[in-house]
Scaffold this motif. Structure first.
Motif: not given
Ligand code: MN
Length: 722
Positions: A93-94, A96-102, A112, A116, A119
């Protein structure tokens, strides 16, 4: 729970963070994980690998080597698959492009949340040199971690970064090493994670003071060489004597870690010879009585040094550590330090029960809630100890580490601790009375926010003041600290009587508007009666009380109207009185029915000044229904600020381990357990458990109940009222 070995020889820096390739590790981990867990972990590995594609560590390795190593450290402690999955994903999450919801979609919400949590910790940097601040910073991190697994992932992350620090630029190396020494190693220590604590300290020492480290390591190595023979002889006599008395045992030579030797030299101004002139042995026996037998045997072998014996079995350390400590006069003129413990105690000493997740600081006494949590965990430990899986049980238990405190930054980076629920106004008063009295606005994390905003861990809070500003009595509706309340009250008291009457009049006017009335609708007889009924001296005194926050304006408005002509349905308040939960003494929650947000509620005005909230079907409240003028329409605020206690009662099959399952499920639903009572075991098929848990609202409670129903042993479950 096994722990990584302490580096065998402090002469060389502890091993670098080389990690076996993923497939080999997965095979190792499969020893304690279920196949389906392992396949999720493998999926997380591939997910993370492709997210970090093209990123490299300072050492030149592909980035994925780092999360893999972190997960491997956690696997050594047998952490659950959620924690391992989160460890593999902890930097995506910090970085790369990946989000928490992914992550939530692919690996579930708990994972998740863990990612989070890590992070969030990463985003906070410790930048002050002040020693006292380090303690607060540690508390802040612990408070933010909430789920102790977040802290364990963070510690493993830091441990691996320390093991591979050589590749990093020297300046950054210093900063990371100092931060580890001041923040993370002490946290590991407080959580009882002894081997990580020692490794972190030695690695920090090595990077902060390379020369001193080298000299001391060499001295220790030489000393050890010189004493090898002597140590061997002592070891042999101890083993022989224990054998004669039929004490099954394992005897190990023990060495202090380098940094602790260094610290002792510095703190006590000792030379190396004075510090290290001690042999240490650790004796592991099979059960607790055997500890005391072994102690007796050794005291017969060599004379004990008076005053050095400590019984940490009878009185464990705050982090759960248990052992017998004694020091003996050795045969060659050197004192011998001995630790005696069982294998279970050893496991806890090395890897920790995370100090029952309780962080005890030396300078402040424990708050009541922390004490309750502590006692509760202690009692659970005792109940669980029969089944022998207490360590494993605690591993899975999630407990809020600091349920009742938040830690925030001042604009200068100083950390302040406040009770949970504290608002910007509480913060202002905590900084300085003048700041509180003159505050007009607040910036939280650079954004202008209302003064009533509740603060969260890690917030950076900046109060804006104006020289002409004065405290507002309405603040009494939301402040959470006694200090703020007292200062606001004090200020209001010193206000001229006429001012408070004026202010009370304004507040009453607002309250009457809720009922679609104006002050002109209130006639003298109504006022006179209210003055008589409430033992006030005059109308102005009542108004002044309202202005000073001693009476709720809405309650006075209601009382006045009820004394006039009967309230017509259309003149009922246009909006119900909103209950937030933090009103203080003016609004109380009935013990008989224990309402929580979401319950239909009514307010009953009591003879004094305040209002009591009941559920609408409460039999106690029903008696007051006969007195319609005492009943007030109330409704919950959309976001009540506090957590509410609620009782639940379970009928469960009387089987070993049920309590643990139930407690773990409640904890997993992110609720705090305030109290637990179990009916004494009468050998029957079923037994009753009563929990008091903290919930946000009915939905939260419903979620907990639904999860508990899934436990096969749970036969019946319901809310426990009264
Ligand atoms: Mn990392």
């Amino acid at each position: 729970m096994t722990s990584p070995a302490i580096p065998a020889s402090p002469a060389a820096p502890p091993p670098a963070g080389t990690t076996a390739p993923a497939p080999a590790l997965f095979k190792e981990w499969s020893g304690y994980l279920k196949p389906e867990d392992l396949s999720q972990i493998q999926a997380a590995y591939h997910f993370s690998e492709s997210a970090h594609q093209g990123q490299f560590r300072k050492s030149g390795e592909p980035y994925i080597a780092h999360p893999l190593a972190v997960a491997n450290i956690l696997a050594q402690w047998h952490l659950d698959s959620q924690a391992l999955t989160a460890a593999l994903l902890h930097d995506v999450v910090e970085d790369t492009e990946v989000t928490k919801s992914q992550i939530a979609e692919q690996f579930g919400r708990p994972v998740a949340e863990l990612v989070d949590g890590v992070s969030k910790l990463d985003r906070i940097q410790f930048d002050t040199q002040e020693h006292a601040q380090a303690e607060n910073f540690r508390k802040m991190l612990l408070a933010m971690a909430r789920d102790v697994r977040v802290m364990l992932i963070k510690l493993a992350d830091r441990l691996h970064n320390m093991r591979t620090l050589d590749a990093v630029h020297p300046e950054k190396r210093q900063r990371i090493a100092r931060e580890t020494l001041e923040i993370y190693a002490p946290i590991a220590n407080r959580l009882g994670l002894n081997s990580i604590y020692q490794e972190m300290e030695d690695l920090s020492f090595h990077h902060l003071f390379p020369d001193r480290y080298r000299v001391l390591a060499k001295a220790v190595r030489t000393a050890r060489g010189n004493r090898r023979e002597v140590v061997g002889k002592v070891l042999e006599s101890i083993e022989r004597r224990l054998g004669e008395f039929k004490v099954e045992s394992q005897v190990q030579g023990r060495e202090k870690h380098l940094h602790s030797v260094y610290r002792k030299m510095r703190e006590k101004h000792l030379s190396f010879a004075q510090v290290h002139d001690v042999f240490g042995f650790r004796i592991i026996v099979k059960d607790m009585p055997a500890c005391y037998v072994a102690l007796g045997v050794l005291h017969g072998l060599y004379k004990p040094i008076p005053g050095k014996f400590k019984d940490y079995i009878a009185i464990p350390k705050a982090n759960g550590y248990q052992s017998l400590h004694t020091t003996l006069f050795g045969p060659f003129g050197s004192p011998i330090e001995i630790q005696i413990r069982t294998a279970d105690m050893h496991r806890i000493a090395e890897a920790g029960v995370a100090s029952h997740w309780l962080y005890k600081s030396t300078d402040t006494s424990l708050s009541e809630l922390q004490q309750k949590t502590h006692q509760w965990l202690q009692s659970l430990l005792e109940m669980q100890s029969e089944s022998g899986d207490s360590v494993e049980f605690l591993e899975h238990l999630k407990v809020d580490l600091f349920p009742d405190e938040v830690y925030v930054f001042t604009p200068k980076g100083k950390i302040m601790s406040l009770p949970r629920g504290a608002t910007a106004v509480d913060f202002a008063y905590a900084v300085h009375t003048d700041i509180g009295n003159r505050c007009v606005a607040v910036k939280i994390n650079q954004e202008l926010m209302p003064l009533r905003t509740e603060l969260r861990n890690g917030d950076r809070v900046e109060i804006i003041t104006a020289s002409h500003a004065k405290p507002n009595p309405l603040w009494l509706n939301f402040v959470a600290t006694a200090k703020a309340r007292a200062h606001i009250r004090h200020f209001l008291k010193t206000m001229h009587f006429s001012e408070s009457v004026q202010l009370g009049g304004r507040l009453l006017q607002q309250a009457l508007a809720n009922f679609r009335k104006t002050p002109a609708d209130i006639h003298d007889p109504q006022w006179d009666k209210l003055v008589r009924d409430s033992n006030a001296r005059s109308r102005d005194e009542i108004l002044s009380d309202v202005g000073l926050g001693k009476r709720l304006a809405v309650v006075v408005a209601h009382q006045l109207l009820a004394l006039g002509e009967p309230l017509q349905p259309e003149s009922r308040p246009s909006g119900a009185v909103v209950v937030r939960g933090s009103e203080g003494l003016a609004v109380q929650f009935a013990r008989c029915c224990g309402p929580i947000p979401g319950d239909p509620i009514i307010g009953i005005i009591n003879k004094g000044q305040g209002m009591v909230i009941h559920t609408h079907d409460c039999p106690v409240a029903a008696k007051s229904h006969r007195d319609p003028e005492r009943v007030l329409d109330v409704q919950w605020d959309a976001n009540p600020t506090k957590l509410f206690d609620v009782g639940i009662r379970l009928v469960v099959a009387n089987q070993r381990g049920v309590l643990a399952k139930v407690a773990a499920e409640i904890a997993a639903a992110e609720s705090n357990i305030q109290n637990v009572a179990v009916d004494p075991d009468d050998g029957g098929t079923y037994t009753v458990m009563r929990f008091t848990v903290q919930v946000q609202n009915r939905m939260h409670l419903a979620r907990i109940v639904r999860d508990l129903r899934k436990i096969p042993e749970v036969v019946r479950i319901g809310r426990n009222k009264g």
